[in-house]
Design a protein around this motif. Sequence first.
Motif, PDB file in Angstrom:
ATOM      1  N   SER A   1       0.730  -1.241   0.013  1.00  0.00           N
ATOM      2  CA  SER A   1      -0.126   0.031  -0.018  1.00  0.00           C
ATOM      3  C   SER A   1       0.854   1.326  -0.153  1.00  0.00           C
ATOM      4  O   SER A   1       0.628   2.263  -0.487  1.00  0.00           O
ATOM      5  N   ILE A   2       1.771   0.999   0.663  1.00  0.00           N
ATOM      6  CA  ILE A   2       2.905   2.717   0.555  1.00  0.00           C
ATOM      7  C   ILE A   2       3.322   2.737  -0.829  1.00  0.00           C
ATOM      8  O   ILE A   2       3.535   3.944  -1.202  1.00  0.00           O
ATOM      9  N   SER A   3       3.702   1.818  -1.327  1.00  0.00           N
ATOM     10  CA  SER A   3       3.881   2.253  -3.029  1.00  0.00           C
ATOM     11  C   SER A   3       2.876   2.993  -3.792  1.00  0.00           C
ATOM     12  O   SER A   3       2.977   4.039  -4.226  1.00  0.00           O
ATOM     13  N   GLN A   4       1.694   2.326  -3.398  1.00  0.00           N
ATOM     14  CA  GLN A   4       0.370   3.016  -4.127  1.00  0.00           C
ATOM     15  C   GLN A   4       0.213   4.396  -3.506  1.00  0.00           C
ATOM     16  O   GLN A   4      -0.266   5.330  -4.285  1.00  0.00           O
ATOM     17  N   ALA A   5       0.436   4.501  -2.264  1.00  0.00           N
ATOM     18  CA  ALA A   5       0.264   5.859  -1.370  1.00  0.00           C
ATOM     19  C   ALA A   5       1.078   6.701  -1.749  1.00  0.00           C
ATOM     20  O   ALA A   5       0.577   7.981  -2.229  1.00  0.00           O
ATOM     21  N   CYS A   6       2.294   6.506  -2.074  1.00  0.00           N
ATOM     22  CA  CYS A   6       3.258   7.550  -2.678  1.00  0.00           C
ATOM     23  C   CYS A   6       2.917   7.995  -3.829  1.00  0.00           C
ATOM     24  O   CYS A   6       3.106   9.268  -4.290  1.00  0.00           O
ATOM     25  N   PHE A   7       2.905   7.018  -4.843  1.00  0.00           N
ATOM     26  CA  PHE A   7       2.197   7.209  -6.223  1.00  0.00           C
ATOM     27  C   PHE A   7       1.006   8.333  -6.312  1.00  0.00           C
ATOM     28  O   PHE A   7       1.082   9.096  -7.217  1.00  0.00           O
ATOM     29  N   PHE A   8       0.017   7.797  -5.569  1.00  0.00           N
ATOM     30  CA  PHE A   8      -1.093   8.521  -5.486  1.00  0.00           C
ATOM     31  C   PHE A   8      -0.973  10.124  -5.020  1.00  0.00           C
ATOM     32  O   PHE A   8      -1.644  10.877  -5.546  1.00  0.00           O
TER      33      PHE A   8
ATOM     34  N   SER B   1       0.844   3.401  10.051  1.00  0.00           N
ATOM     35  CA  SER B   1       0.598   4.690  10.217  1.00  0.00           C
ATOM     36  C   SER B   1       0.760   5.321   8.904  1.00  0.00           C
ATOM     37  O   SER B   1      -0.126   6.025   8.289  1.00  0.00           O
ATOM     38  N   TYR B   2       1.957   5.079   8.227  1.00  0.00           N
ATOM     39  CA  TYR B   2       2.201   6.111   6.966  1.00  0.00           C
ATOM     40  C   TYR B   2       1.144   5.331   5.700  1.00  0.00           C
ATOM     41  O   TYR B   2       1.244   6.324   4.877  1.00  0.00           O
ATOM     42  N   ASN B   3       0.582   4.362   5.893  1.00  0.00           N
ATOM     43  CA  ASN B   3      -0.115   3.854   4.794  1.00  0.00           C
ATOM     44  C   ASN B   3      -1.511   4.766   4.674  1.00  0.00           C
ATOM     45  O   ASN B   3      -1.438   5.507   3.412  1.00  0.00           O
ATOM     46  N   VAL B   4      -2.319   4.856   5.802  1.00  0.00           N
ATOM     47  CA  VAL B   4      -3.324   5.655   5.795  1.00  0.00           C
ATOM     48  C   VAL B   4      -2.797   7.229   5.626  1.00  0.00           C
ATOM     49  O   VAL B   4      -3.657   8.019   5.117  1.00  0.00           O
ATOM     50  N   GLY B   5      -1.743   7.607   6.198  1.00  0.00           N
ATOM     51  CA  GLY B   5      -1.135   9.099   6.019  1.00  0.00           C
ATOM     52  C   GLY B   5      -0.932   9.419   4.601  1.00  0.00           C
ATOM     53  O   GLY B   5      -1.515  10.578   4.333  1.00  0.00           O
ATOM     54  N   GLY B   6      -0.348   8.627   3.680  1.00  0.00           N
ATOM     55  CA  GLY B   6      -0.105   8.707   2.079  1.00  0.00           C
ATOM     56  C   GLY B   6      -1.574   8.972   1.626  1.00  0.00           C
ATOM     57  O   GLY B   6      -1.571   9.892   0.710  1.00  0.00           O
ATOM     58  N   MET B   7      -2.426   8.030   1.869  1.00  0.00           N
ATOM     59  CA  MET B   7      -3.686   8.107   1.127  1.00  0.00           C
ATOM     60  C   MET B   7      -4.411   9.629   1.571  1.00  0.00           C
ATOM     61  O   MET B   7      -5.021  10.147   0.756  1.00  0.00           O
TER      62      MET B   7
ATOM     63  N   LYS C   1       5.560   7.403  12.309  1.00  0.00           N
ATOM     64  CA  LYS C   1       4.818   8.410  12.821  1.00  0.00           C
ATOM     65  C   LYS C   1       5.106   9.775  12.434  1.00  0.00           C
ATOM     66  O   LYS C   1       4.304  10.463  12.246  1.00  0.00           O
ATOM     67  N   ALA C   2       6.537   9.906  11.918  1.00  0.00           N
ATOM     68  CA  ALA C   2       6.827  11.026  11.387  1.00  0.00           C
ATOM     69  C   ALA C   2       6.156  11.747  10.080  1.00  0.00           C
ATOM     70  O   ALA C   2       5.789  12.708   9.789  1.00  0.00           O
ATOM     71  N   TYR C   3       5.741  10.414   9.251  1.00  0.00           N
ATOM     72  CA  TYR C   3       5.085  10.584   7.904  1.00  0.00           C
ATOM     73  C   TYR C   3       3.665  11.000   8.246  1.00  0.00           C
ATOM     74  O   TYR C   3       2.960  11.617   7.505  1.00  0.00           O
ATOM     75  N   LEU C   4       3.197  10.262   9.075  1.00  0.00           N
ATOM     76  CA  LEU C   4       1.676  10.440   9.369  1.00  0.00           C
ATOM     77  C   LEU C   4       1.494  11.919  10.054  1.00  0.00           C
ATOM     78  O   LEU C   4       0.528  12.680   9.463  1.00  0.00           O
TER      79      LEU C   4
END
Length: 581
Positions: free
Chosen positions: A185-192, A250-256, A314-317
Amino acid sequence: MSSLLGRLAVGLLLAAGQLTTAYDLDPDSPDSVKSVSKDMAADLVSFYNGNQPGNTPGLLPDPYYWWEAGAMMGTLIDYWYYTGDDTYNDLTSQALLFQVGETNDYMPRNQTRTEGNDDQGFWGLSVMSAAEYKFPDPPADQPQWLALAQAVFNTQAARWDTEHCNGGLRWQIFTWNNGYDYKNSISQACFFALGARLALYTGNQSYADWADKTWDWMIATKLINTKNWAVYDGAGIETNCTVLTPYQFSYNVGGMILGAAAMYNMTESQTWKTRLDNLLEGSKVFFTGPNNNIMSEVACESVNTCNVDEHSFKAYLTRWLTMMIKWAPHTYDVIHPYLRASSVAAAKQCKGGANKRMCGLIWYDGKYDNTTGVGQQMAALEITMSNLILNSSSPVTADTGGTSVGDPGGGGDDIGRNQPKGPDYKPITGADKFGAAVLTLLAIATVVVAMGFIFLDETSPQGPVAQFKGFWSSASAAVATLAAGGGFAAAAAAGRRRSEKEKGIRINEKSILNNGESESSSKNPFSEPVMVTPDSIRHSVVSQRRLSNMPIGWPHNPSVRNSVVVAESSAAASSEDQRQR
């Protein structure tokens, strides 16, 4: 009694030390926030040595991976943006520009063993922040922030994999890396998020279309659970992405959330507002503590299993929730109370290290957990700076003051590539061939000279040239003889002579025995002792290889040579007199 009082005093002193060494953060005071942030930033940079002589800009020392260095540069951009302190701007620019790779898309050759789409994505998101915050632009002859972000996006869009799971990015870029068969998911979130932000900055609808496509794919694969708005970790292509890895980080939902906020700001549509609000509600799972308002990496903190990467999530969220407020101001009242409470809790537990202010991972219990690192320090700094969001300017776009120069076609040869580039050899020229021929001839000449030296007889009265000619003549004759068949005849004749000699010896021995004499008889030529004379000694010495390191014919001094001759003559005369007597 005195012992008890002593222990009590020590305990009180330790407790007082714990209270006085933690940051006394006032989240409502910009000066207090900036002061604490300054110390936290200095402690963060203390982990980085890429700007020191002999080290590589943009790399953190072990055990940190390449991607986290890119994420750290994003934190330092945030530090400048929120506080106005440019202390680390040169360091940040140097790192961001040094790691761009040959085609200016953050695919450097030295990272082919480990680089994934998410790793590249973090560097892309950092330079996107540089463009949006008007971080000082690089010199004109260097890659520009916006162009770098576009190049990252272009290379990733070309990797969109419809053959497996009907879309999505693989975790890894290169086929041999572990995780190439996983879509996380984090690859998709960064791209999104990168696509949504590029759409907002440039106004180019194609970026927005990709953001829509990525969102739809995340919903279709159920990596975003539309019941509780959890964002799960990923899925493997071997099951066509039907079996999910249900962990939440946390960074997955943060990126989205970041991408949804940018899309909402661009479109002002109710659809994206609803999506954003739902994700924001789902992110509350990452706030725990007595009042469920302190940020926590719930998948690993409570069981003490967070790895080096997870220390930084948590830094990214925090970073992306704070950016969200600028693009979706209605979210401030929802999320800021959580950020504020978390910042106070984070500051209170920063009591570690030699300076007694290094930050740990766990915030909700007010105690330092005896861990330090880049991730812990980034997270504490980001949550502290979130209190300055209302005092900072809004991110810019190309139409609202943005100065970064773009390149819509960036990415070059790396677009669609899932194998690293081979060695960059130059074409072979005529000069290269001539040089190779000269070196070959020199090598052959060296071998010939070395062989000649090996076969040189130092005891021979002939000079080296004469010996070489003789050796060459003998070798040539031998080769010619063998070629004509004479070698075989010569070998046969030698064999016959050896046989006849042995036969004669046996006959001679037999005749001696027949005359009634023993094998030890003095008439047996093989049993008589051999007398060694001075002449034979001198002759044998001459025929032996010289063992001395002195030159042949030494000594050269005439007086020394005469003394040797006189000594030999005297010895011979004395021996003759003794025989006569």
